[in-house]
Design a protein around this motif. Structure first.
Motif, mmCIF file in Angstrom:
data_model
loop_
_atom_site.group_PDB
_atom_site.id
_atom_site.type_symbol
_atom_site.label_atom_id
_atom_site.label_comp_id
_atom_site.label_asym_id
_atom_site.label_seq_id
_atom_site.Cartn_x
_atom_site.Cartn_y
_atom_site.Cartn_z
ATOM 1 N N SER A 2 47.547 38.689 37.562
ATOM 2 C CA SER A 2 47.181 39.899 38.297
ATOM 3 C C SER A 2 45.683 40.196 38.290
ATOM 4 O O SER A 2 45.255 41.152 38.941
ATOM 5 C CB SER A 2 47.931 41.101 37.719
ATOM 6 O OG SER A 2 47.476 41.397 36.402
ATOM 7 N N ILE A 3 44.889 39.426 37.562
ATOM 8 C CA ILE A 3 43.458 39.721 37.541
ATOM 9 C C ILE A 3 42.821 39.284 38.860
ATOM 10 O O ILE A 3 43.394 38.513 39.626
ATOM 11 C CB ILE A 3 42.748 39.071 36.339
ATOM 12 C CG1 ILE A 3 42.673 37.543 36.497
ATOM 13 C CG2 ILE A 3 43.417 39.440 35.035
ATOM 14 C CD1 ILE A 3 41.760 36.885 35.486
ATOM 15 N N SER A 4 41.633 39.776 39.109
ATOM 16 C CA SER A 4 40.951 39.491 40.378
ATOM 17 C C SER A 4 39.457 39.393 40.156
ATOM 18 O O SER A 4 38.877 40.178 39.400
ATOM 19 C CB SER A 4 41.255 40.609 41.389
ATOM 20 O OG SER A 4 40.388 40.533 42.506
ATOM 21 N N ASP A 5 38.837 38.444 40.850
ATOM 22 C CA ASP A 5 37.388 38.329 40.745
ATOM 23 C C ASP A 5 36.681 39.446 41.514
ATOM 24 O O ASP A 5 35.459 39.599 41.413
ATOM 25 C CB ASP A 5 36.904 36.960 41.223
ATOM 26 C CG ASP A 5 37.389 36.607 42.624
ATOM 27 O OD1 ASP A 5 38.389 37.193 43.071
ATOM 28 O OD2 ASP A 5 36.788 35.724 43.256
ATOM 29 N N TYR A 6 37.421 40.259 42.253
ATOM 30 C CA TYR A 6 36.823 41.433 42.883
ATOM 31 C C TYR A 6 36.592 42.529 41.846
ATOM 32 O O TYR A 6 35.650 43.306 41.934
ATOM 33 C CB TYR A 6 37.737 41.957 44.003
ATOM 34 C CG TYR A 6 37.822 41.024 45.183
ATOM 35 C CD1 TYR A 6 36.744 40.867 46.062
ATOM 36 C CD2 TYR A 6 38.969 40.287 45.419
ATOM 37 C CE1 TYR A 6 36.816 40.004 47.140
ATOM 38 C CE2 TYR A 6 39.057 39.416 46.495
ATOM 39 C CZ TYR A 6 37.978 39.279 47.350
ATOM 40 O OH TYR A 6 38.055 38.409 48.407
ATOM 41 N N TRP A 38 40.624 31.803 35.076
ATOM 42 C CA TRP A 38 40.280 31.592 36.476
ATOM 43 C C TRP A 38 39.863 32.918 37.093
ATOM 44 O O TRP A 38 39.806 33.945 36.415
ATOM 45 C CB TRP A 38 41.470 31.020 37.248
ATOM 46 C CG TRP A 38 41.858 29.623 36.880
ATOM 47 C CD1 TRP A 38 41.251 28.810 35.967
ATOM 48 C CD2 TRP A 38 42.943 28.878 37.422
ATOM 49 N NE1 TRP A 38 41.895 27.592 35.902
ATOM 50 C CE2 TRP A 38 42.940 27.608 36.786
ATOM 51 C CE3 TRP A 38 43.927 29.137 38.375
ATOM 52 C CZ2 TRP A 38 43.874 26.621 37.090
ATOM 53 C CZ3 TRP A 38 44.864 28.151 38.686
ATOM 54 C CH2 TRP A 38 44.829 26.909 38.046
ATOM 55 N N ALA A 39 39.598 32.888 38.389
ATOM 56 C CA ALA A 39 39.266 34.116 39.100
ATOM 57 C C ALA A 39 40.481 35.006 39.272
ATOM 58 O O ALA A 39 40.357 36.231 39.373
ATOM 59 C CB ALA A 39 38.672 33.785 40.469
ATOM 60 N N ASN A 40 41.670 34.396 39.305
ATOM 61 C CA ASN A 40 42.892 35.160 39.582
ATOM 62 C C ASN A 40 43.983 34.968 38.532
ATOM 63 O O ASN A 40 45.122 35.376 38.742
ATOM 64 C CB ASN A 40 43.453 34.769 40.954
ATOM 65 C CG ASN A 40 43.754 33.278 41.043
ATOM 66 O OD1 ASN A 40 43.486 32.518 40.109
ATOM 67 N ND2 ASN A 40 44.307 32.850 42.150
ATOM 68 N N LYS A 41 43.641 34.366 37.408
ATOM 69 C CA LYS A 41 44.647 34.123 36.369
ATOM 70 C C LYS A 41 43.977 33.954 35.024
ATOM 71 O O LYS A 41 42.907 33.355 34.914
ATOM 72 C CB LYS A 41 45.464 32.869 36.701
ATOM 73 C CG LYS A 41 46.519 32.538 35.649
ATOM 74 C CD LYS A 41 47.359 31.321 36.050
ATOM 75 C CE LYS A 41 46.674 30.025 35.791
ATOM 76 N NZ LYS A 41 47.590 28.869 35.956
ATOM 77 N N VAL A 42 44.636 34.474 33.989
ATOM 78 C CA VAL A 42 44.186 34.209 32.629
ATOM 79 C C VAL A 42 45.412 33.905 31.778
ATOM 80 O O VAL A 42 46.459 34.538 31.920
ATOM 81 C CB VAL A 42 43.401 35.416 32.050
ATOM 82 C CG1 VAL A 42 44.252 36.670 31.990
ATOM 83 C CG2 VAL A 42 42.836 35.091 30.674
ATOM 84 N N VAL A 43 45.283 32.897 30.947
ATOM 85 C CA VAL A 43 46.317 32.551 29.976
ATOM 86 C C VAL A 43 45.694 32.747 28.602
ATOM 87 O O VAL A 43 44.648 32.153 28.303
ATOM 88 C CB VAL A 43 46.802 31.101 30.146
ATOM 89 C CG1 VAL A 43 47.894 30.781 29.118
ATOM 90 C CG2 VAL A 43 47.315 30.867 31.564
ATOM 91 N N PHE A 44 46.312 33.586 27.772
ATOM 92 C CA PHE A 44 45.734 33.883 26.469
ATOM 93 C C PHE A 44 46.816 33.949 25.410
ATOM 94 O O PHE A 44 47.970 34.272 25.688
ATOM 95 C CB PHE A 44 44.925 35.182 26.507
ATOM 96 C CG PHE A 44 45.709 36.405 26.883
ATOM 97 C CD1 PHE A 44 46.157 37.296 25.919
ATOM 98 C CD2 PHE A 44 45.988 36.689 28.223
ATOM 99 C CE1 PHE A 44 46.863 38.437 26.260
ATOM 100 C CE2 PHE A 44 46.696 37.835 28.579
ATOM 101 C CZ PHE A 44 47.137 38.709 27.591
ATOM 102 N N GLU A 45 46.412 33.637 24.190
ATOM 103 C CA GLU A 45 47.308 33.699 23.039
ATOM 104 C C GLU A 45 46.954 34.921 22.207
ATOM 105 O O GLU A 45 45.786 35.219 21.994
ATOM 106 C CB GLU A 45 47.183 32.430 22.195
ATOM 107 C CG GLU A 45 48.153 32.365 21.022
ATOM 108 C CD GLU A 45 47.992 31.085 20.228
ATOM 109 O OE1 GLU A 45 48.710 30.117 20.532
ATOM 110 O OE2 GLU A 45 47.134 31.058 19.336
ATOM 111 N N ALA A 103 36.456 37.910 34.618
ATOM 112 C CA ALA A 103 37.140 36.905 35.427
ATOM 113 C C ALA A 103 36.150 35.815 35.823
ATOM 114 O O ALA A 103 34.978 36.085 36.102
ATOM 115 C CB ALA A 103 37.752 37.547 36.664
ATOM 116 N N ALA A 104 36.606 34.578 35.844
ATOM 117 C CA ALA A 104 35.734 33.450 36.157
ATOM 118 C C ALA A 104 35.331 33.469 37.635
ATOM 119 O O ALA A 104 36.025 34.034 38.486
ATOM 120 C CB ALA A 104 36.444 32.140 35.839
#
Length: 345
Positions: free
Chosen positions: A211-215, A127-134, A244-245
């Protein structure tokens, strides 16, 4: 770590000429029990057990290798010992240790070793403000750090600087001046469900980073091996770029009507820009909206319907009674429909 040859495979038998006499019996080297020894990426000490039959007095079994990562090869009674160095390249490797007895044909034992610690990343949600990864390490027995990192910041740092920044954070003093320790992450149950406590991962894990941000937009997934003493155990910091998306946007028809005293039924259209797979719009009534009834959302037609009953209340300090319908979707900012209704005179 001490490595020995595992049982179960066929014996390797090599005949050699050991004596000087013309009719002397032919010595036989038996390597027990197989001719391949496997090592993890960290290396360790190994041994090749063997026996010799029909050996002439004074015959010595010699063992040699041309691999620079196998050292201290020593032939002793019934065993050859050697040391395998840690593998710092991202490829597995193998080499031969050759046993000879006088002028015999060589007995070859193949030593193999896993590649240096590497990592595979698989994105589950972006997402713009979230990533879930393995994250999957090549060797599940090693602890490691896995995280996301601002690409611009990471590009300005060497691998050593990145590793040092994490070690410094993990070992920082607490409020009482006690130095921190590097600990393996453990799941801790609490009333909210639970959380991970600790610093370094082990095995394949799924990580959620909010903690990610599309900014910022541009990031790396990073990972590197780190033991509990703060030593780096991988040849490099793995950096996998991602972006980020684009943030989703809820667009809904403007509702400017003033609902009459007698109420009414209403249907509004909505749409989602930059939709996210598997996500659906969610809705709830906001403060003061208890009078709104039969709120439904048709995700196929992308409509929002609701009823407003007759207003039996008398006019008070406000000209209207009003409430909001709140709409949320994935990483979109919340949208709201404000509903106002006249009071009875």
């Amino acid at each position: 770590m001490r490595k020995s040859l595992s049982a179960g495979a066929a014996l390797v038998v090599v005949a050699c000429l050991a004596g000087c006499k013309k009719d002397a019996p032919v010595p036989v080297i038996t390597v027990d029990p197989e001719s391949v020894v496997s090592f993890p990426l960290g290396g360790g000490q190994g041994q090749i057990k063997y026996s010799v039959t029909n050996a002439a007095e004074g015959t010595v079994v010699e063992a040699v290798t041309d691999a620079d990562w196998i050292s201290e090869v020593k032939s002793e009674a019934d065993v050859v010992t050697f040391v395998v160095a840690a593998n710092n390249v991202e490829e597995s490797r193998s080499a031969d240790i050759v046993l000879t007895c006088g002028n015999s044909e060589p007995a070859t034992v193949t030593v193999s070793q896993a590649s240096a610690l590497t990592f595979n990343f698989s994105v589950k949600t972006l997402w713009a403000n979230k990533v879930v990864f393995e994250v999957s390490p090549s060797d599940p027995n090693y602890t490691y750090v896995a995280d996301t990192m601002n690409k611009e910041r990471a590009d300005g740092m060497t691998d050593a600087e990145i590793v040092a920044s994490y070690v410094e954070k993990f070992t920082a003093e607490d409020w009482y001046g006690n130095p921190g320790t590097i600990d393996e992450k453990k799941w801790v149950e609490d009333s909210w469900g639970g959380y991970y406590e600790g610093d370094v991962w082990k095995g394949t894990v799924e990580i959620t980073d909010n903690s990610i941000s599309d900014y910022v937009k541009d990031y790396y997934f990073i990972a590197f091996g780190l033991d509990l003493e703060g030593n780096m155990t991988s040849p490099k910091v793995t950096r996998v770029p991602f972006t980020a998306a684009a943030r989703s946007v809820i667009a809904v028809d403007a509702f400017t009507d003033i609902v009459p005293v007698d109420g009414g039924s209403y249907t509004l259209n909505y749409s989602i820009e930059n939709p996210k797979e598997g996500e659906e719009i969610k809705y709830s009534l906001g403060w003061g909206a208890e009078f709104i009834q039969n709120l439904t959302v048709d995700t196929e037609k992308q409509t929002i319907s609701f009823d407003v009953p007759k207003n039996e209340d008398k006019k008070g300090w406000s000209d209207y009674r009003q409430g909001s319908i709140n709409l949320t979707y994935a990483d979109a900012y919340q949208a709201a429909i404000t509903v106002k209704q006249q009071y009875a005179e």
